[in-house]
Design a protein around this motif. Structure first.
Motif, mmCIF file in Angstrom:
data_model
loop_
_atom_site.group_PDB
_atom_site.id
_atom_site.type_symbol
_atom_site.label_atom_id
_atom_site.label_comp_id
_atom_site.label_asym_id
_atom_site.label_seq_id
_atom_site.Cartn_x
_atom_site.Cartn_y
_atom_site.Cartn_z
ATOM 1 N N LYS A 199 0.761 -1.370 0.369
ATOM 2 C CA LYS A 199 -0.060 0.033 -0.187
ATOM 3 C C LYS A 199 1.425 0.953 -0.028
ATOM 4 O O LYS A 199 0.415 2.585 -0.843
ATOM 5 C CB LYS A 199 -0.564 -0.093 1.294
ATOM 6 N N ASN A 200 1.943 0.605 0.314
ATOM 7 C CA ASN A 200 2.852 2.264 0.213
ATOM 8 C C ASN A 200 4.489 1.838 0.025
ATOM 9 O O ASN A 200 5.692 1.589 0.317
ATOM 10 C CB ASN A 200 3.093 2.989 2.121
ATOM 11 N N PRO A 201 4.363 2.002 -1.002
ATOM 12 C CA PRO A 201 5.721 1.449 -1.910
ATOM 13 C C PRO A 201 6.915 1.817 -1.691
ATOM 14 O O PRO A 201 7.821 1.395 -2.374
ATOM 15 C CB PRO A 201 5.150 1.187 -3.429
ATOM 16 N N GLU A 202 6.794 3.735 -1.738
ATOM 17 C CA GLU A 202 7.671 4.637 -1.551
ATOM 18 C C GLU A 202 8.310 4.304 -0.527
ATOM 19 O O GLU A 202 9.383 4.585 0.577
ATOM 20 C CB GLU A 202 7.265 5.512 -1.841
ATOM 21 N N GLN A 203 7.572 3.197 0.763
ATOM 22 C CA GLN A 203 8.499 2.797 2.339
ATOM 23 C C GLN A 203 8.820 1.739 2.592
ATOM 24 O O GLN A 203 9.254 1.004 3.530
ATOM 25 C CB GLN A 203 7.024 3.120 3.192
ATOM 26 N N ILE A 204 8.872 1.047 0.957
ATOM 27 C CA ILE A 204 9.212 0.073 0.876
ATOM 28 C C ILE A 204 11.000 -0.929 1.545
ATOM 29 O O ILE A 204 11.664 0.368 0.869
ATOM 30 C CB ILE A 204 8.856 -1.032 -0.004
ATOM 31 N N LYS A 205 11.506 -1.039 2.301
ATOM 32 C CA LYS A 205 12.880 -1.023 2.410
ATOM 33 C C LYS A 205 13.330 -1.996 1.802
ATOM 34 O O LYS A 205 12.690 -3.140 1.104
ATOM 35 C CB LYS A 205 12.959 -1.559 4.327
ATOM 36 N N LEU A 206 14.830 -2.258 1.615
ATOM 37 C CA LEU A 206 15.764 -2.489 1.413
ATOM 38 C C LEU A 206 15.771 -4.947 1.425
ATOM 39 O O LEU A 206 15.314 -5.499 0.140
ATOM 40 C CB LEU A 206 17.168 -2.436 1.295
ATOM 41 N N TRP A 207 15.419 -5.007 2.470
ATOM 42 C CA TRP A 207 15.375 -5.817 3.379
ATOM 43 C C TRP A 207 13.854 -6.656 2.447
ATOM 44 O O TRP A 207 13.813 -7.913 2.691
ATOM 45 C CB TRP A 207 15.369 -6.572 4.504
ATOM 46 N N GLN A 208 12.673 -5.683 2.687
ATOM 47 C CA GLN A 208 11.484 -5.991 2.326
ATOM 48 C C GLN A 208 11.664 -6.544 0.764
ATOM 49 O O GLN A 208 11.005 -7.611 0.347
ATOM 50 C CB GLN A 208 10.536 -5.016 2.438
ATOM 51 N N MET A 209 11.892 -5.289 0.141
ATOM 52 C CA MET A 209 12.169 -5.789 -1.078
ATOM 53 C C MET A 209 12.887 -7.176 -2.093
ATOM 54 O O MET A 209 12.287 -7.773 -2.401
ATOM 55 C CB MET A 209 13.336 -3.938 -2.161
ATOM 56 N N ASP A 210 13.655 -7.745 -0.561
ATOM 57 C CA ASP A 210 14.369 -8.820 -1.075
ATOM 58 C C ASP A 210 13.617 -9.989 -0.892
ATOM 59 O O ASP A 210 13.211 -11.202 -2.194
ATOM 60 C CB ASP A 210 15.475 -8.974 0.017
ATOM 61 N N LEU A 211 12.470 -10.230 0.318
ATOM 62 C CA LEU A 211 11.511 -10.569 0.609
ATOM 63 C C LEU A 211 10.465 -10.948 -0.780
ATOM 64 O O LEU A 211 10.319 -11.821 -1.376
ATOM 65 C CB LEU A 211 11.167 -10.693 1.805
ATOM 66 N N LEU A 212 10.194 -9.547 -1.424
ATOM 67 C CA LEU A 212 8.746 -9.518 -2.040
ATOM 68 C C LEU A 212 8.977 -10.065 -3.518
ATOM 69 O O LEU A 212 9.128 -10.606 -4.463
ATOM 70 C CB LEU A 212 8.312 -7.588 -2.479
ATOM 71 N N ASN A 213 11.331 -9.825 -4.084
ATOM 72 C CA ASN A 213 11.386 -10.186 -4.594
ATOM 73 C C ASN A 213 10.954 -11.986 -4.932
ATOM 74 O O ASN A 213 11.068 -12.574 -6.101
ATOM 75 C CB ASN A 213 12.582 -9.470 -5.477
ATOM 76 N N ARG A 214 11.200 -12.240 -3.498
ATOM 77 C CA ARG A 214 11.229 -14.229 -4.170
ATOM 78 C C ARG A 214 10.143 -14.616 -4.308
ATOM 79 O O ARG A 214 9.805 -15.536 -4.409
ATOM 80 C CB ARG A 214 12.189 -14.064 -2.012
ATOM 81 N N GLN A 215 9.103 -14.273 -3.514
ATOM 82 C CA GLN A 215 7.553 -14.144 -4.076
ATOM 83 C C GLN A 215 7.159 -13.723 -4.763
ATOM 84 O O GLN A 215 6.493 -14.593 -5.472
ATOM 85 C CB GLN A 215 7.486 -13.578 -2.428
ATOM 86 N N ARG A 216 7.912 -12.784 -5.410
ATOM 87 C CA ARG A 216 7.038 -12.147 -7.303
ATOM 88 C C ARG A 216 8.127 -12.302 -7.999
ATOM 89 O O ARG A 216 6.928 -12.659 -9.401
ATOM 90 C CB ARG A 216 6.897 -10.780 -6.776
ATOM 91 N N GLN A 217 9.291 -12.761 -7.726
ATOM 92 C CA GLN A 217 9.486 -12.955 -9.393
ATOM 93 C C GLN A 217 10.602 -13.522 -8.788
ATOM 94 O O GLN A 217 11.704 -13.902 -9.060
ATOM 95 C CB GLN A 217 10.788 -11.499 -9.029
ATOM 96 N N PRO A 218 10.174 -15.370 -8.916
ATOM 97 C CA PRO A 218 11.170 -16.901 -8.650
ATOM 98 C C PRO A 218 12.371 -16.402 -9.117
ATOM 99 O O PRO A 218 11.438 -16.218 -10.669
ATOM 100 C CB PRO A 218 10.431 -17.751 -8.143
ATOM 101 N N PHE A 219 13.077 -16.831 -9.023
ATOM 102 C CA PHE A 219 14.389 -17.315 -10.640
ATOM 103 C C PHE A 219 14.419 -18.715 -10.311
ATOM 104 O O PHE A 219 14.800 -19.986 -9.637
ATOM 105 C CB PHE A 219 15.427 -16.945 -10.123
ATOM 106 N N PRO A 220 14.301 -19.838 -11.853
ATOM 107 C CA PRO A 220 14.118 -21.603 -11.831
ATOM 108 C C PRO A 220 15.944 -22.207 -11.580
ATOM 109 O O PRO A 220 16.611 -20.953 -12.407
ATOM 110 C CB PRO A 220 13.679 -21.494 -13.040
ATOM 111 N N GLN A 221 16.093 -22.579 -11.081
ATOM 112 C CA GLN A 221 16.973 -23.014 -10.410
ATOM 113 C C GLN A 221 17.725 -24.207 -12.454
ATOM 114 O O GLN A 221 18.279 -25.292 -11.987
ATOM 115 C CB GLN A 221 17.609 -24.161 -9.479
#
Lengths: 328, 328
Positions: B179-201
């Protein structure tokens, strides 16, 4: 904002061709399998309340149709179906009924008839409506898949079976015949079967490819006017068809005494899952010999007027616009 | 009434094996292609408001994830992805936005990275929600596909990368960070990326199959506890894993200072799309040599206690029940 076919065309231009011999734009993709065989593959998405209604059919018939319409795409390539994937999403309230089991009953009943093996797929939950994605792969001799793009000026146009029955059945369902199942008449059941339990023309398709008889082929899913337009576009030719030669489903006269209405259903109704194919005139006698046990009808010929379809009827000649089914 | 996995098992027993070497019950089906190659194929159904929410992600990321999760299944067989089909159903109101175009942007962006060719699929309308079926085929050397069923007692259990990040990202989305994208911290973005942009091995998967290093493999999509249980069931063995060896995603400590909660996410959270594989102890030194550039962690070993998973922690040993994601 795109039309459905405009959007697909855009995606198609974006897709780089590598392993596929034929990608987006035919009934199936064609992929080299081994030195003797090509693989053809198709996917069909069916959505509740768009493509079927639970009160208009049975779970078994939904299972049957999900596979049958993909088999029809395999037939249109002249291929023999081999294996399938089936993805199904259902809401919780449907999961807890006998729908899933009966759906698979219907699917396996037709799969067994055509020796199709279920090798995978997915099961998911949906918030509200049932969705089914039916993926079927078939095999055809190397370079023998019959494409939409091979028709030449002067080739004769044939269709299998009778047309308009699928749309006639839909009309009956829309009128509510399903509310009183015990009152359904025999002719109505004929049309309902055409709509709910289509039969894929695998035999004719494979004969045509094995004997090199068809220059181009497509299955009649959207409707004759639209599907012939697809074939013309891919082949970069036009077509002239004669209204009186179109094999209109006989029971349509019971729905409406007006000949024009039956013709309209045959031209634009869709969901007949018959095959439309083109044949070089030199091959006609051989065609008739090998397909002697099947109903096929010549309805016209391909012309040099690229992408223009002429409809000749008693009242004269007119341009036939694609008016079959489209989602968007 | 069946559980999801019970129902799939029932369908599996019903499916007659003909052309498939491996059908239902692994990450992909395995089908003989030619004298040197096997084809592997998988389908994943994604449904709006079940598998993704439009306000929690972007159209491009939905496209990315739809392909990535299928690529992860290809990776789990040790195969290289080759071609794909994509079926998508959208409601009219979504069709008339830039969603379809941006969705395909995201899909093609990852497809191009892995040289995946879009060969077909379907476009349909839905009444209300978006549905996507992602079908991907890969190739692997004949009889070299790594199955779930090959693990032996005494084999060591490895996982790639870090676990729990996908579930941590989901937790953040559930808490409303979007809801507040400008307030997302770096560590949160790391986890969000894991959820939303997974990387196949894919790289690790293909190395393991080409070098004959893994006896069994599965991708971590449902969650470690469930996916290890699937592997044990197919291999007819058990497993013992040690809690302190599980590579928990580092940023999970920011979500919760409780170690148990992070462990719970790593065990049962799902959607990490890392690989879990088993290795004969004799091959460990070779494994470490060829995977020197990748993060892999040994978390335990396979045991003779068929289908029983033991979790060893500081507080003692307990039986780990499969508690990962399931639809039904």
């Amino acid at each position: 904002m795109y039309s459905e076919f405009g959007f697909i065309e855009k995606i198609r231009r974006r897709s780089v061709s590598r392993s596929a011999k034929i990608g987006i734009g035919d009934d199936c993709a064609v992929i080299a399998k081994d030195s003797k065989t090509d693989l053809v593959i198709t996917a069909d998405l069916l959505v509740e309340d768009i493509d079927f209604r639970l009160d208009w059919t049975t779970p078994e018939l939904v299972g049957h149709k999900a596979l049958a319409i993909s088999l029809s795409d395999i037939a249109a390539m002249g291929a023999k179906p081999v294996w399938a994937l089936l993805s199904i999403g259902v809401p919780e309230k449907i999961w807890n009924t006998d729908f899933p089991e009966k759906f698979y009953d219907g699917w396996f009943a037709i799969a067994d008839k055509f020796n199709v093996e279920l090798v995978g797929g997915d099961v998911s939950k949906t918030p509200d409506k049932i969705v089914i994605d039916s993926i079927v792969a078939g095999e055809v001799k190397k370079n023998k898949a019959v494409l939409r793009s091979g028709a030449k000026t002067g080739d004769l146009i044939f269709v299998t079976g009778e047309l308009g029955g699928g749309a006639g059945g839909l009309k009956l369902l829309d009128r509510g015949v399903w509310k009183n199942p015990e009152q359904i008449k025999l002719w109505q059941m004929d049309l309902l079967n055409r709509q709910r339990q289509p039969f894929p023309q695998i035999s004719i398709g494979t004969i045509l490819s094995e004997r090199n008889l068809a220059s181009a082929m497509i299955d009649l899913s959207d409707g004759l006017s639209s599907d012939l337009a697809h074939l013309c576009a891919e082949s970069k030719v036009g077509a002239k068809i004669e209204a009186h030669r179109i094999p209109i489903h006989k029971k349509l006269s019971e729905i409406s005494p007006l000949k024009n209405e039956a013709l309209e259903l045959a031209l634009n109704g869709g969901e007949d899952f018959e095959l439309l194919f083109t044949v070089n005139p030199k091959k006609i006698s051989r065609l008739k010999k090998v397909l002697t046990n099947y109903k096929i009808t010549c309805i016209g010929e391909m012309t040099a007027n690229a992408e223009m379809i002429e409809l000749v009827s008693a009242s004269g000649s007119s341009i036939l616009q694609p008016a079959g089914f489209r989602h968007f």
